[in-house]
Design a protein around this motif. Structure first.
Motif, mmCIF file in Angstrom:
data_model
loop_
_atom_site.group_PDB
_atom_site.id
_atom_site.type_symbol
_atom_site.label_atom_id
_atom_site.label_comp_id
_atom_site.label_asym_id
_atom_site.label_seq_id
_atom_site.Cartn_x
_atom_site.Cartn_y
_atom_site.Cartn_z
ATOM 1 N N LEU A 19 -0.017 5.004 -10.317
ATOM 2 C CA LEU A 19 -0.844 5.863 -11.161
ATOM 3 C C LEU A 19 -0.008 6.854 -11.967
ATOM 4 C CD1 LEU A 19 -3.751 6.548 -8.655
ATOM 5 C CD2 LEU A 19 -3.760 5.007 -10.615
ATOM 6 N N HIS A 72 -4.804 9.825 -4.834
ATOM 7 C CA HIS A 72 -4.587 8.531 -4.183
ATOM 8 C C HIS A 72 -3.614 8.670 -3.011
ATOM 9 C CE1 HIS A 72 -4.971 4.130 -4.314
ATOM 10 N NE2 HIS A 72 -3.724 4.119 -3.865
ATOM 11 N N ASN A 105 0.792 -1.241 0.000
ATOM 12 C CA ASN A 105 0.000 0.000 0.000
ATOM 13 C C ASN A 105 0.823 1.290 0.000
ATOM 14 O OD1 ASN A 105 -2.706 1.044 -0.106
ATOM 15 N ND2 ASN A 105 -2.399 1.838 1.967
ATOM 16 N N SER A 146 -9.488 0.472 -6.268
ATOM 17 C CA SER A 146 -8.076 0.788 -6.479
ATOM 18 C C SER A 146 -7.404 -0.263 -7.358
ATOM 19 C CB SER A 146 -7.353 0.885 -5.134
ATOM 20 O OG SER A 146 -7.870 1.947 -4.363
ATOM 21 N N THR A 170 1.420 2.590 -3.761
ATOM 22 C CA THR A 170 0.307 2.551 -4.722
ATOM 23 C C THR A 170 0.098 3.864 -5.483
ATOM 24 O OG1 THR A 170 -1.162 2.927 -2.821
ATOM 25 C CG2 THR A 170 -0.973 0.675 -3.640
ATOM 26 N N PRO A 171 0.310 5.063 -4.885
ATOM 27 C CA PRO A 171 0.153 6.282 -5.696
ATOM 28 C C PRO A 171 1.108 6.330 -6.882
ATOM 29 C CG PRO A 171 0.141 6.824 -3.356
ATOM 30 C CD PRO A 171 0.557 5.385 -3.472
ATOM 31 N N PRO A 183 -4.631 11.971 -10.512
ATOM 32 C CA PRO A 183 -5.039 10.696 -9.894
ATOM 33 C C PRO A 183 -4.038 10.197 -8.857
ATOM 34 C CG PRO A 183 -5.412 10.626 -12.257
ATOM 35 C CD PRO A 183 -4.640 11.883 -11.990
ATOM 36 N N PHE A 221 -11.098 5.613 -1.760
ATOM 37 C CA PHE A 221 -11.431 4.498 -2.642
ATOM 38 C C PHE A 221 -11.409 3.182 -1.877
ATOM 39 C CE2 PHE A 221 -8.589 7.453 -5.078
ATOM 40 C CZ PHE A 221 -9.607 8.150 -5.711
ATOM 41 N N ASN A 231 -7.659 3.257 2.068
ATOM 42 C CA ASN A 231 -7.696 4.555 1.394
ATOM 43 C C ASN A 231 -9.003 5.236 1.755
ATOM 44 O OD1 ASN A 231 -8.143 6.611 -0.727
ATOM 45 N ND2 ASN A 231 -6.340 5.699 -1.700
ATOM 46 N N ARG A 278 -6.222 1.066 -11.412
ATOM 47 C CA ARG A 278 -4.819 1.235 -11.808
ATOM 48 C C ARG A 278 -4.513 0.608 -13.166
ATOM 49 N NH1 ARG A 278 -3.737 0.357 -6.121
ATOM 50 N NH2 ARG A 278 -3.155 -1.811 -6.524
ATOM 51 N N GLY A 302 -5.306 10.052 -0.107
ATOM 52 C CA GLY A 302 -6.201 9.050 0.463
ATOM 53 C C GLY A 302 -5.518 8.070 1.393
#
Length: 399
Positions: free
Chosen positions: A68, A102, A61, A145, A64-65, A98, A140, A137, A149, A105
């Motif tokens: 994107l 994210h 996690n 998520s 994860t941004p 995006p 989302f 998040n 992606r 979040g």
């Protein structure tokens, strides 16, 4: 194998970034793209294969941004290569929205105690089916998520395919673009996008099965899919090593307006035989000749700080154009060319009799070498003997 490929790709990407971003800043987009893709591969490895709570807590996690950003980085690289530019406009910042949303979040999760993250990692290792229920998040759900992606990246891939289709006739018919280099770069872009498409589609299949059924079921019998993805991943990575010319992009010769008009008029008036001759001539040959003349007359290499940037500044053209001329047309590396020119100058000084009044170290310094050791090493590499031996042989001949 996935972990090894990911680590190897990160190393290659870092080397690519360090040695090429000053020459062709599009390498920055490509390097960051590969690094992020590799981080994602490592996160997948620690989630599915390597049952270690610590490493899973580190990778799960947090990154994860960044996933994107794969689409925008791919777009910037492909577009920059096709247009021979590394400039970004203000509107390009919209592509980062995006990833930024994210990131916001998951800020609460980022500041949670690591012990809490270890508990989550342990729960995933104990039962991977808990992943869809882990809403980490604030904006989302996990299902959204995981689905968003790859879909977003696939949309960017489709747009890059459109750019390749759109620019292909423009690149192939432009007499100011070297044909062989455009072929190499275009082939690389096709390999890159095709390989990435295979990886994304395979990931979407696994994601769909995991979310529509449950992760433990979706990951079953995916050995073939993972092998195909790994092969595509390897092709992308090793292409950088096997075809280094791809890093020059698709350079377009920039001429003065009057000269460019004359070139275009000549092309329109030329007959078939003349067209064939033009097609066989690299549009960067004149720049290569100017570089050679500049080095011969101005001798900028005598400055110990001389670098490829000095040529770029002198001619006011993009650095990747200079690199293309040196490596492809002149058929050498910049470092080797610089060393050869300095040794050649040192030989001229030795033949002029300066060795009678100057030390060998002074002659090396006058030739652009910083130290005596560098001078000796370069001289012996080029001539097969040391400067001292060269002077001795010269005296023998004279006597």
């Amino acid at each position: 194998m996935l972990l090894f490929i990911s680590l190897f790709t990160i190393v290659i990407s870092c080397v690519l970034l360090v040695f090429n971003w000053k020459i062709n800043k599009n390498a920055l987009f490509l390097s960051c793209f590969f690094i992020i893709l590799s981080i994602y591969g490592m996160a997948h490895y620690f989630t599915v294969y390597y049952k270690d709570p610590f490493w899973l807590a580190v990778f799960y996690n947090h990154f994860t941004p960044l996933m994107l950003l794969l689409g925008p980085l791919l777009l910037f690289y492909v577009r920059g290569t096709l247009t021979d530019t590394d400039k970004l406009s203000r509107s390009d910042l919209l592509h980062f929205i995006p990833g930024f949303v994210h990131f916001v979040g998951i800020v609460p999760y980022l500041f949670m105690p690591f012990q809490y993250k270890l508990k989550i990692a342990a729960a995933i290792i104990n039962d991977i089916d808990v992943i869809p229920d882990l809403d980490l998040n604030i904006f989302f759900s996990t299902i959204f998520s995981f689905s968003f992606r790859p879909v977003l990246l696939l949309l960017y891939i489709f747009y890059c395919i459109y750019l390749l289709w759109k620019f292909m006739p423009l690149v192939s018919q432009n007499k100011l673009i070297p044909g062989r280099q455009s072929f190499i770069a275009y082939r690389w872009l096709i390999v890159l996008i095709t390989s990435l498409t295979i990886i994304v589609l395979n990931f979407m299949i696994v994601t769909y099965n995991s979310l529509s059924l449950k992760p433990s079921v979706g990951l079953q019998n995916t050995y073939f899919i993972h092998n195909v993805s790994a092969l595509a991943y390897c092709i992308m990575t090793f292409s950088l090593l096997l075809f280094p010319n791809i890093l020059y992009g698709i350079p377009k010769r920039v001429l003065a307006e009057s000269v460019e008009k004359e070139v275009k008029d000549n092309i329109k008036k030329s007959v078939k035989s003349q067209k064939k001759a033009q097609n066989d001539t690299d549009p960067f040959e004149d720049l290569s000749e100017k570089i050679a003349k500049y080095l011969e007359q101005e001798k900028p290499f005598l400055n110990p700080d001389f670098s490829i940037s000095d040529i770029y500044i002198h001619f006011k053209v993009p650095k990747n154009h200079i690199s293309y001329c040196v490596n492809t047309i002149m058929g050498t590396r910049f470092s080797k060319m610089k060393s050869e020119l300095r040794v050649r100058h040192a030989i001229e000084l030795l033949q002029s009799g300066l060795s009678n009044s100057l030390t060998i170290e002074a002659i090396g310094q006058r030739s652009g070498f910083r130290t005596r050791s560098h001078f000796y090493a370069a001289f012996k590499e080029e001539t097969g003997i040391s400067p001292t031996e060269y002077i001795t042989n010269q005296h023998s001949v004279l006597n």
